[in-house]
Design a protein around this motif. Structure first.
Motif, PDB file in Angstrom:
ATOM      1  N   PHE A  98       0.831  -1.206   0.000  1.00 29.41           N
ATOM      2  CA  PHE A  98       0.000   0.000   0.000  1.00 29.41           C
ATOM      3  C   PHE A  98       0.868   1.259   0.000  1.00 29.41           C
ATOM      4  N   GLU A  99       1.901   1.261   0.855  1.00 31.40           N
ATOM      5  CA  GLU A  99       2.782   2.441   0.936  1.00 31.40           C
ATOM      6  C   GLU A  99       3.494   2.688  -0.388  1.00 31.40           C
ATOM      7  N   VAL A 105       1.670   6.706  -6.738  1.00 26.64           N
ATOM      8  CA  VAL A 105       0.535   7.484  -7.274  1.00 26.64           C
ATOM      9  C   VAL A 105       0.701   8.969  -6.958  1.00 26.64           C
ATOM     10  N   SER A 106       1.069   9.302  -5.701  1.00 22.82           N
ATOM     11  CA  SER A 106       1.203  10.724  -5.355  1.00 22.82           C
ATOM     12  C   SER A 106       2.331  11.380  -6.153  1.00 22.82           C
ATOM     13  N   GLY A 107       3.461  10.658  -6.317  1.00 26.86           N
ATOM     14  CA  GLY A 107       4.573  11.191  -7.118  1.00 26.86           C
ATOM     15  C   GLY A 107       4.166  11.364  -8.575  1.00 26.86           C
ATOM     16  N   PHE A 108       3.403  10.384  -9.078  1.00 28.10           N
ATOM     17  CA  PHE A 108       2.973  10.419 -10.471  1.00 28.10           C
ATOM     18  C   PHE A 108       2.046  11.612 -10.724  1.00 28.10           C
ATOM     19  N   THR A 148       1.264  11.548   6.812  1.00 29.71           N
ATOM     20  CA  THR A 148       2.618  11.313   7.297  1.00 29.71           C
ATOM     21  C   THR A 148       2.873   9.825   7.131  1.00 29.71           C
ATOM     22  N   ALA A 149       4.061   9.369   7.511  1.00 26.20           N
ATOM     23  CA  ALA A 149       4.399   7.944   7.355  1.00 26.20           C
ATOM     24  C   ALA A 149       3.353   7.066   8.019  1.00 26.20           C
TER      25      ALA A 149
ATOM     26  N   ILE B  22       6.667   2.416  16.960  1.00 25.38           N
ATOM     27  CA  ILE B  22       7.906   2.185  16.187  1.00 25.38           C
ATOM     28  C   ILE B  22       7.579   1.882  14.720  1.00 25.38           C
ATOM     29  N   ALA B  23       6.479   1.166  14.483  1.00 29.37           N
ATOM     30  CA  ALA B  23       6.172   0.640  13.141  1.00 29.37           C
ATOM     31  C   ALA B  23       6.261   1.640  11.974  1.00 29.37           C
ATOM     32  N   PRO B  24       5.764   2.891  12.122  1.00 28.21           N
ATOM     33  CA  PRO B  24       5.851   3.776  10.946  1.00 28.21           C
ATOM     34  C   PRO B  24       7.263   4.276  10.654  1.00 28.21           C
ATOM     35  N   ASN B  25       8.189   4.030  11.586  1.00 32.02           N
ATOM     36  CA  ASN B  25       9.538   4.595  11.452  1.00 32.02           C
ATOM     37  C   ASN B  25      10.594   3.507  11.318  1.00 32.02           C
ATOM     38  N   SER B  26      11.803   3.969  11.031  1.00 29.77           N
ATOM     39  CA  SER B  26      12.918   3.043  10.989  1.00 29.77           C
ATOM     40  C   SER B  26      13.300   2.674  12.424  1.00 29.77           C
ATOM     41  N   SER B  27      13.470   3.671  13.287  1.00 29.52           N
ATOM     42  CA  SER B  27      13.665   3.437  14.717  1.00 29.52           C
ATOM     43  C   SER B  27      13.279   4.678  15.519  1.00 29.52           C
TER      44      SER B  27
END
Lengths: 159, 94
Positions: A98-99, A105-108, A148-149, B22-27
Protein backbone atom coordinates in the motif's frame (compact mmCIF):
# COMPACT_ATOMS: atom_id res chain seq x y z
CA UNK A 1 -14.03 -17.10 17.58
CA UNK A 2 -10.98 -18.17 15.68
CA UNK A 3 -8.61 -20.80 17.02
CA UNK A 4 -5.62 -18.51 16.73
CA UNK A 5 -7.31 -15.69 18.62
CA UNK A 6 -5.78 -16.67 21.99
CA UNK A 7 -9.37 -17.04 23.31
CA UNK A 8 -9.99 -13.32 23.61
CA UNK A 9 -13.44 -11.84 23.38
CA UNK A 10 -14.66 -9.29 20.87
CA UNK A 11 -14.63 -6.66 23.67
CA UNK A 12 -11.00 -7.39 24.48
CA UNK A 13 -10.10 -7.14 20.79
CA UNK A 14 -11.96 -3.82 20.55
CA UNK A 15 -10.11 -2.59 23.63
CA UNK A 16 -6.76 -3.57 22.08
CA UNK A 17 -7.68 -1.80 18.83
CA UNK A 18 -8.55 1.29 20.86
CA UNK A 19 -5.04 1.23 22.39
CA UNK A 20 -3.66 0.85 18.88
CA UNK A 21 -5.64 3.84 17.59
CA UNK A 22 -4.38 5.87 20.52
CA UNK A 23 -0.76 4.98 19.66
CA UNK A 24 -1.38 5.76 15.97
CA UNK A 25 -2.71 9.20 16.92
CA UNK A 26 0.38 9.84 19.06
CA UNK A 27 2.60 8.78 16.14
CA UNK A 28 0.63 11.07 13.80
CA UNK A 29 1.18 13.96 16.21
CA UNK A 30 4.95 13.66 16.45
CA UNK A 31 5.49 12.77 12.78
CA UNK A 32 3.38 15.58 11.30
CA UNK A 33 5.73 18.32 10.05
CA UNK A 34 5.34 21.71 11.78
CA UNK A 35 3.18 24.36 10.07
CA UNK A 36 6.21 26.41 8.98
CA UNK A 37 7.67 23.38 7.18
CA UNK A 38 4.36 22.66 5.40
CA UNK A 39 4.06 26.31 4.27
CA UNK A 40 7.68 26.37 3.04
CA UNK A 41 7.13 23.11 1.12
CA UNK A 42 3.94 24.54 -0.42
CA UNK A 43 5.88 27.52 -1.77
CA UNK A 44 8.85 25.44 -2.92
CA UNK A 45 6.78 22.82 -4.78
CA UNK A 46 4.44 25.47 -6.18
CA UNK A 47 7.44 27.58 -7.26
CA UNK A 48 9.18 24.56 -8.77
CA UNK A 49 6.11 23.72 -10.84
CA UNK A 50 5.73 27.33 -11.97
CA UNK A 51 9.43 27.61 -12.89
CA UNK A 52 9.40 24.25 -14.71
CA UNK A 53 6.35 25.30 -16.74
CA UNK A 54 8.10 28.56 -17.71
CA UNK A 55 11.47 26.93 -18.41
CA UNK A 56 11.09 25.94 -22.08
CA UNK A 57 13.58 28.07 -24.02
CA UNK A 58 14.43 30.22 -21.01
CA UNK A 59 17.75 29.70 -19.25
CA UNK A 60 16.70 32.04 -16.43
CA UNK A 61 13.65 29.91 -15.52
CA UNK A 62 15.72 26.73 -15.90
CA UNK A 63 18.13 28.22 -13.34
CA UNK A 64 15.24 29.15 -11.01
CA UNK A 65 13.93 25.61 -11.41
CA UNK A 66 17.31 24.22 -10.27
CA UNK A 67 17.30 26.56 -7.25
CA UNK A 68 13.82 25.30 -6.23
CA UNK A 69 14.95 21.68 -6.67
CA UNK A 70 17.96 22.29 -4.39
CA UNK A 71 15.70 24.10 -1.89
CA UNK A 72 13.31 21.12 -1.93
CA UNK A 73 16.11 18.64 -1.18
CA UNK A 74 17.60 20.86 1.55
CA UNK A 75 14.19 21.33 3.25
CA UNK A 76 13.53 17.57 3.19
CA UNK A 77 16.98 16.92 4.69
CA UNK A 78 16.47 19.56 7.39
CA UNK A 79 13.17 17.92 8.37
CA UNK A 80 14.77 14.45 8.39
CA UNK A 81 17.60 15.55 10.68
CA UNK A 82 15.23 17.59 12.87
CA UNK A 83 13.14 14.47 13.53
CA UNK A 84 16.31 12.47 14.12
CA UNK A 85 17.47 14.98 16.73
CA UNK A 86 14.05 14.58 18.37
CA UNK A 87 14.54 10.80 18.59
CA UNK A 88 12.77 9.55 15.47
CA UNK A 89 14.52 7.98 12.48
CA UNK A 90 12.05 8.17 9.61
CA UNK A 91 11.83 5.34 7.10
CA UNK A 92 12.93 6.49 3.65
CA UNK A 93 11.65 3.57 1.58
CA UNK A 94 8.02 2.44 1.72
CA UNK A 95 7.63 -1.05 3.19
CA UNK A 96 4.16 -2.33 2.44
CA UNK A 97 2.48 -2.74 -0.93
CA UNK A 98 0.00 0.00 0.00
CA UNK A 99 2.78 2.44 0.94
CA UNK A 100 4.62 1.74 -2.34
CA UNK A 101 1.42 2.21 -4.32
CA UNK A 102 0.56 5.40 -2.41
CA UNK A 103 4.07 6.89 -2.95
CA UNK A 104 3.99 6.00 -6.64
CA UNK A 105 0.54 7.48 -7.27
CA UNK A 106 1.20 10.72 -5.35
CA UNK A 107 4.57 11.19 -7.12
CA UNK A 108 2.97 10.42 -10.47
CA UNK A 109 0.18 12.98 -9.97
CA UNK A 110 2.63 15.77 -9.05
CA UNK A 111 4.92 14.86 -12.00
CA UNK A 112 1.98 14.65 -14.42
CA UNK A 113 0.78 18.14 -13.43
CA UNK A 114 4.33 19.46 -13.84
CA UNK A 115 4.92 17.89 -17.28
CA UNK A 116 1.38 18.77 -18.42
CA UNK A 117 1.97 22.41 -17.41
CA UNK A 118 5.22 22.51 -19.42
CA UNK A 119 3.47 21.19 -22.53
CA UNK A 120 0.41 23.44 -22.19
CA UNK A 121 2.56 26.54 -21.60
CA UNK A 122 4.45 25.73 -24.80
CA UNK A 123 1.08 25.45 -26.59
CA UNK A 124 0.30 29.03 -25.60
CA UNK A 125 -1.74 28.73 -22.41
CA UNK A 126 0.05 31.45 -20.46
CA UNK A 127 -2.14 31.06 -17.33
CA UNK A 128 -1.21 27.40 -16.90
CA UNK A 129 2.05 27.90 -14.87
CA UNK A 130 0.33 29.85 -12.08
CA UNK A 131 -2.63 27.43 -11.92
CA UNK A 132 -0.46 24.28 -11.95
CA UNK A 133 1.94 25.84 -9.40
CA UNK A 134 -0.99 26.58 -7.07
CA UNK A 135 -2.46 23.08 -7.50
CA UNK A 136 0.85 21.31 -6.83
CA UNK A 137 1.63 23.58 -3.86
CA UNK A 138 -1.76 22.97 -2.25
CA UNK A 139 -1.50 19.26 -3.01
CA UNK A 140 1.87 19.16 -1.23
CA UNK A 141 0.40 20.97 1.78
CA UNK A 142 -2.50 18.49 1.95
CA UNK A 143 -0.18 15.49 1.69
CA UNK A 144 2.21 16.76 4.38
CA UNK A 145 -0.74 17.57 6.66
CA UNK A 146 -2.70 14.35 6.31
CA UNK A 147 -0.42 11.61 5.08
CA UNK A 148 2.62 11.31 7.30
CA UNK A 149 4.40 7.94 7.35
CA UNK A 150 1.98 6.62 9.95
CA UNK A 151 -0.95 8.14 8.07
CA UNK A 152 -0.16 5.97 5.10
CA UNK A 153 0.26 3.04 7.41
CA UNK A 154 -3.03 3.58 9.23
CA UNK A 155 -4.84 3.64 5.92
CA UNK A 156 -3.25 0.33 4.94
CA UNK A 157 -5.58 -1.55 7.27
CA UNK A 158 -5.88 -5.22 6.58
CA UNK A 159 -2.68 -5.52 4.58
CA UNK B 1 -5.73 -16.75 1.88
CA UNK B 2 -3.20 -15.53 4.44
CA UNK B 3 -3.88 -16.61 8.04
CA UNK B 4 -3.47 -13.75 10.52
CA UNK B 5 -1.74 -14.76 13.72
CA UNK B 6 -2.80 -13.58 17.15
CA UNK B 7 0.31 -12.90 19.25
CA UNK B 8 0.04 -12.99 23.04
CA UNK B 9 3.43 -11.25 23.49
CA UNK B 10 2.36 -8.21 21.48
CA UNK B 11 -1.20 -8.20 22.85
CA UNK B 12 -0.37 -6.49 26.18
CA UNK B 13 -1.58 -2.84 25.80
CA UNK B 14 1.82 -1.22 26.40
CA UNK B 15 3.65 -3.61 24.11
CA UNK B 16 1.03 -3.15 21.39
CA UNK B 17 1.49 0.61 21.65
CA UNK B 18 5.29 0.33 21.66
CA UNK B 19 5.13 -1.63 18.39
CA UNK B 20 2.59 0.83 16.92
CA UNK B 21 4.83 3.80 17.73
CA UNK B 22 7.91 2.18 16.19
CA UNK B 23 6.17 0.64 13.14
CA UNK B 24 5.85 3.78 10.95
CA UNK B 25 9.54 4.59 11.45
CA UNK B 26 12.92 3.04 10.99
CA UNK B 27 13.66 3.44 14.72
CA UNK B 28 12.51 5.51 17.66
CA UNK B 29 14.42 6.57 20.75
CA UNK B 30 13.52 5.01 24.11
CA UNK B 31 12.84 8.44 25.67
CA UNK B 32 10.32 9.35 22.92
CA UNK B 33 8.28 6.20 23.55
CA UNK B 34 8.51 6.73 27.32
CA UNK B 35 7.19 10.28 26.92
CA UNK B 36 4.40 9.29 24.50
CA UNK B 37 3.16 6.39 26.64
CA UNK B 38 3.69 8.27 29.90
CA UNK B 39 5.31 5.31 31.67
CA UNK B 40 8.38 5.00 33.89
CA UNK B 41 11.82 3.86 32.70
CA UNK B 42 11.49 0.55 34.53
CA UNK B 43 8.05 -0.27 33.11
CA UNK B 44 9.15 0.51 29.56
CA UNK B 45 12.43 -1.39 29.99
CA UNK B 46 10.51 -4.47 31.13
CA UNK B 47 8.25 -4.41 28.07
CA UNK B 48 11.15 -3.70 25.72
CA UNK B 49 13.09 -6.63 27.22
CA UNK B 50 10.11 -8.96 26.65
CA UNK B 51 9.84 -7.85 23.02
CA UNK B 52 13.62 -8.09 22.58
CA UNK B 53 13.72 -11.62 24.02
CA UNK B 54 10.96 -12.61 21.58
CA UNK B 55 13.12 -11.29 18.73
CA UNK B 56 10.59 -8.59 17.83
CA UNK B 57 12.64 -5.54 18.74
CA UNK B 58 16.25 -4.61 18.24
CA UNK B 59 17.83 -2.36 20.85
CA UNK B 60 20.80 -0.24 19.83
CA UNK B 61 22.71 2.01 22.22
CA UNK B 62 24.65 4.86 20.64
CA UNK B 63 26.54 7.80 22.09
CA UNK B 64 25.87 11.18 20.48
CA UNK B 65 27.19 14.48 21.85
CA UNK B 66 28.34 12.73 25.03
CA UNK B 67 24.84 11.40 25.72
CA UNK B 68 23.76 7.79 25.39
CA UNK B 69 20.73 7.30 23.19
CA UNK B 70 18.83 4.02 23.04
CA UNK B 71 17.19 3.37 19.69
CA UNK B 72 14.44 0.79 19.27
CA UNK B 73 13.51 -0.74 15.94
CA UNK B 74 11.20 -3.53 14.87
CA UNK B 75 12.90 -6.60 13.43
CA UNK B 76 11.47 -8.27 10.33
CA UNK B 77 9.89 -10.91 12.58
CA UNK B 78 8.52 -8.18 14.85
CA UNK B 79 6.99 -6.25 11.99
CA UNK B 80 5.38 -9.41 10.64
CA UNK B 81 4.08 -10.41 14.08
CA UNK B 82 2.69 -6.92 14.72
CA UNK B 83 0.94 -6.69 11.34
CA UNK B 84 -0.43 -10.23 11.79
CA UNK B 85 -1.64 -9.47 15.30
CA UNK B 86 -3.42 -6.26 14.25
CA UNK B 87 -5.06 -8.10 11.35
CA UNK B 88 -6.12 -10.91 13.72
CA UNK B 89 -7.69 -8.35 16.10
CA UNK B 90 -9.60 -6.77 13.20
CA UNK B 91 -10.81 -10.21 12.13
CA UNK B 92 -12.13 -10.89 15.64
CA UNK B 93 -13.94 -7.55 15.76
CA UNK B 94 -15.24 -8.22 12.26
Amino acid sequence: MKQNSGNISVEEAKDALMHLDNANQLAEKYLRPPLVFRVVMTFIIGGLTYAAAMSSGSSLWTFVCSIFTIALLVTMLVHYFYLRSQGVKVRICPLTRFERWFSFVSGFVVAAILVGAMQLEKAGYSWIPIVSGTINGLLAYYMFSNFTASGARIKSEGE
Amino acid sequence: MKEHQFDSIIHAPNRLQICALIAPNSSVEFSVIKEQLNVSDSVLSKHVKTLEDAGYIQVEKKIANGRQRTWLSLTKAGRGAFDGHVAALREIVG
